[in-house]
Design a protein around this motif. Structure first.
Motif, short mmCIF file in Angstrom:
data_model
loop_
_atom_site.label_atom_id
_atom_site.label_comp_id
_atom_site.label_asym_id
_atom_site.label_seq_id
_atom_site.Cartn_x
_atom_site.Cartn_y
_atom_site.Cartn_z
N GLU A 1 0.82 -1.09 -0.14
CA GLU A 1 0.03 0.03 -0.01
C GLU A 1 0.65 0.95 -0.11
O GLU A 1 0.41 2.39 -0.29
N HIS A 2 2.10 1.33 0.35
CA HIS A 2 3.01 2.61 0.35
C HIS A 2 3.31 2.83 -1.02
O HIS A 2 3.20 4.20 -1.57
N GLU B 1 0.93 2.41 -3.56
CA GLU B 1 -0.38 2.90 -4.14
C GLU B 1 -0.30 4.41 -3.63
O GLU B 1 -0.65 5.14 -4.33
N ARG B 2 -0.03 4.79 -2.11
CA ARG B 2 0.29 6.06 -1.71
C ARG B 2 1.12 7.03 -2.63
O ARG B 2 0.88 8.10 -2.69
N GLU C 1 -0.35 7.95 -5.74
CA GLU C 1 -1.53 8.78 -5.46
C GLU C 1 -0.92 10.29 -5.26
O GLU C 1 -1.61 11.17 -5.55
#
Length: 120
Positions: free
Chosen positions: A103-104, A106-107, A110
């Motif tokens: 998820e890092h 993905e962030r 973004e």
């Protein structure tokens, strides 16, 4: 002529400098972070990563079609992305499927897009 941001008075702020210095990570961490950002600094790699963000997992053939490049070019790009620990993969027979590492990533994507869109 464009103006330049120049400090008109040479003045040291030792407390601020020391606070900033104390907050810096170790050299190894800085190197890893720089490698990660370098891996992101390519439009084709960004396109590939964003496709994974949306689709979750794609094979090399799908990624090549999406990016408009050869399968070998995608494989080369993913070697760099694996080195930077931005992607993970699994094999299914001769096929290789890629996904974002966590998820890092993905962030990061973004945040990069959000920041870029502020300037357009």
């Amino acid at each position: 002529m464009a103006s330049r941001a120049v400090c008109g008075v040479y003045e040291i702020h030792p407390e601020r400098v020391e606070k900033a210095r104390a907050a810096l990570p170790e050299e190894a961490v800085l190197g890893e972070a720089a490698l990660l950002l370098k891996a992101l600094a390519d439009p084709t790699r960004m396109r590939l990563l964003l496709a994974l963000k949306t689709a979750g997992e794609l094979c090399v053939c799908d990624l090549a079609l999406l990016a408009g490049v050869s399968v070998s070019a995608v494989s080369h790009q993913f070697r760099l992305l694996r080195q930077a620990r931005l992607v993970a993969f699994r094999r299914e027979g001769k096929r290789v499927y890629y996904r974002l590492a966590d998820e890092h990533v993905e962030r990061l994507l973004e945040g990069a897009l959000e920041h870029a869109e502020e300037n357009t």
